[in-house]
Design a protein around this motif. Structure first.
Motif, PDB file in Angstrom:
ATOM      1  N   UNK A 162       9.941  -4.745  -3.539  1.00 31.22           N
ATOM      2  CA  UNK A 162      10.642  -4.299  -5.006  1.00 31.22           C
ATOM      3  C   UNK A 162      10.196  -5.414  -5.879  1.00 31.22           C
ATOM      4  N   UNK A 163      10.122  -6.792  -5.588  1.00 27.56           N
ATOM      5  CA  UNK A 163       9.589  -7.670  -6.462  1.00 27.56           C
ATOM      6  C   UNK A 163       8.154  -7.302  -7.022  1.00 27.56           C
TER       7      UNK A 163
ATOM      8  N   UNK B 241      10.507 -10.160 -11.493  1.00 22.99           N
ATOM      9  CA  UNK B 241      11.293 -10.897 -12.186  1.00 22.99           C
ATOM     10  C   UNK B 241      11.386 -10.858 -13.804  1.00 22.99           C
ATOM     11  N   UNK B 242       9.915 -11.145 -14.209  1.00 24.21           N
ATOM     12  CA  UNK B 242       9.456 -11.139 -15.541  1.00 24.21           C
ATOM     13  C   UNK B 242       9.866  -9.834 -16.288  1.00 24.21           C
TER      14      UNK B 242
ATOM     15  N   UNK C  99       0.831  -1.041  -0.219  1.00 25.86           N
ATOM     16  CA  UNK C  99       0.118   0.072  -0.008  1.00 25.86           C
ATOM     17  C   UNK C  99       0.769   1.303   0.034  1.00 25.86           C
ATOM     18  N   UNK C 100       2.191   1.136   0.572  1.00 25.62           N
ATOM     19  CA  UNK C 100       3.043   2.351   0.394  1.00 25.62           C
ATOM     20  C   UNK C 100       4.691   1.676   0.616  1.00 25.62           C
ATOM     21  N   UNK C 101       5.391   2.021  -0.341  1.00 25.57           N
ATOM     22  CA  UNK C 101       6.735   1.952   0.023  1.00 25.57           C
ATOM     23  C   UNK C 101       7.715   3.253  -0.299  1.00 25.57           C
ATOM     24  N   UNK C 102       8.597   3.393   0.327  1.00 27.89           N
ATOM     25  CA  UNK C 102       9.171   4.742   0.356  1.00 27.89           C
ATOM     26  C   UNK C 102      10.775   4.774   0.512  1.00 27.89           C
ATOM     27  N   UNK C 103      11.290   4.330  -0.737  1.00 30.86           N
ATOM     28  CA  UNK C 103      12.818   4.527  -0.566  1.00 30.86           C
ATOM     29  C   UNK C 103      13.699   3.782   0.670  1.00 30.86           C
ATOM     30  N   UNK C 104      12.976   2.495   0.690  1.00 31.14           N
ATOM     31  CA  UNK C 104      13.424   1.732   1.870  1.00 31.14           C
ATOM     32  C   UNK C 104      13.313   2.130   3.061  1.00 31.14           C
TER      33      UNK C 104
ATOM     34  N   UNK D 136       0.685  -3.215  -6.791  1.00 29.13           N
ATOM     35  CA  UNK D 136       1.739  -3.955  -6.420  1.00 29.13           C
ATOM     36  C   UNK D 136       1.517  -5.236  -5.601  1.00 29.13           C
ATOM     37  N   UNK D 137       1.554  -6.248  -5.977  1.00 30.21           N
ATOM     38  CA  UNK D 137       1.540  -7.697  -5.362  1.00 30.21           C
ATOM     39  C   UNK D 137       2.560  -8.654  -5.470  1.00 30.21           C
ATOM     40  N   UNK D 138       2.625  -9.584  -4.772  1.00 27.56           N
ATOM     41  CA  UNK D 138       3.583 -10.692  -4.761  1.00 27.56           C
ATOM     42  C   UNK D 138       2.345 -11.936  -4.360  1.00 27.56           C
ATOM     43  N   UNK D 139       2.715 -13.158  -4.826  1.00 32.75           N
ATOM     44  CA  UNK D 139       2.107 -14.394  -4.444  1.00 32.75           C
ATOM     45  C   UNK D 139       3.424 -15.311  -4.355  1.00 32.75           C
ATOM     46  N   UNK D 140       3.083 -16.184  -3.343  1.00 38.08           N
ATOM     47  CA  UNK D 140       4.167 -17.308  -3.092  1.00 38.08           C
ATOM     48  C   UNK D 140       3.739 -18.269  -2.157  1.00 38.08           C
TER      49      UNK D 140
END
Length: 184
Positions: A161-162, A167-168, A31-36, A99-103
């Motif tokens: 980041x992913x 990766x694609x 929901x939010x990412x900010x430069x680490x 922005x999502x990941x599934x694993x």
């Protein structure tokens, strides 16, 4: 203050499977990412019994540390605040998260910390990452042979980041240099 102290490793092969138990399907959105500096994540996980668990998690650099300073052999230390939320709320937040990941996450029966292994799916397949949560940043860790390369502190391989750049989307040469076994 809740601290997360972890080291992360790329995994080669499938020798890890003899240590794996309790698989969980996970979807997480950012929901939010900010430069680490700040990450706000929603996670929806299905337990082996089919029950759904959901969490809202805030991560920040630990006071007095710089998140990017972690490198091979050094643990990454961050403040982590995690709160259970209703699964229906997590679904609604995931619908709003581009922005999502599934694993699939496996617990591992290894000594020296709380080990988990993530097998990424969809746009981040075939990435496999093991991580160990530690009690202290200087804690010694016996690293299994199937951990091919330490990636602690590599922001481009964080889950956030992913989710943003899977990766694609990486150039083939960059992706291959990450995933193919090294000859060093």
């Amino acid at each position: 203050m809740a601290l997360e102290i972890e080291r992360r490793f790329l995994v080669s092969g499938d020798h890890w499977r003899s240590h794996a138990h309790r698989a969980r399907a996970i979807r997480q959105g950012y929901l939010s990412t900010g430069n680490g500096d700040l990450t706000l994540r929603v996670r929806l996980a299905q337990a082996p019994d089919g029950a759904m668990e959901a969490f809202l998690t805030l991560k920040l650099p630990a006071v007095g540390t710089v998140a990017a300073s972690a490198s091979a052999g050094q643990a990454l230390t961050r403040q982590e605040y995690e709160y259970p939320i209703p699964a229906i709320d997590a679904e609604a937040l995931l619908e709003r998260s581009a922005q999502q990941v599934s694993k699939t996450r496996f617990s591992l029966d290894l000594p020296g910390g709380d080990w988990v292994l993530d097998v990424f799916e969809a746009a981040n397949a075939p990435l496999v990452v093991a991580e160990v949560e530690l009690e202290r940043a200087d804690q010694a860790v016996a690293i299994p042979a199937w951990c091919s390369r330490e990636i602690t502190g590599r922001r481009d391989l964080s889950n956030a980041a992913l989710a943003h750049r899977p990766l694609v989307a990486w150039p083939a040469a960059e992706r291959d240099s990450l995933l193919l076994p090294r000859s060093d």
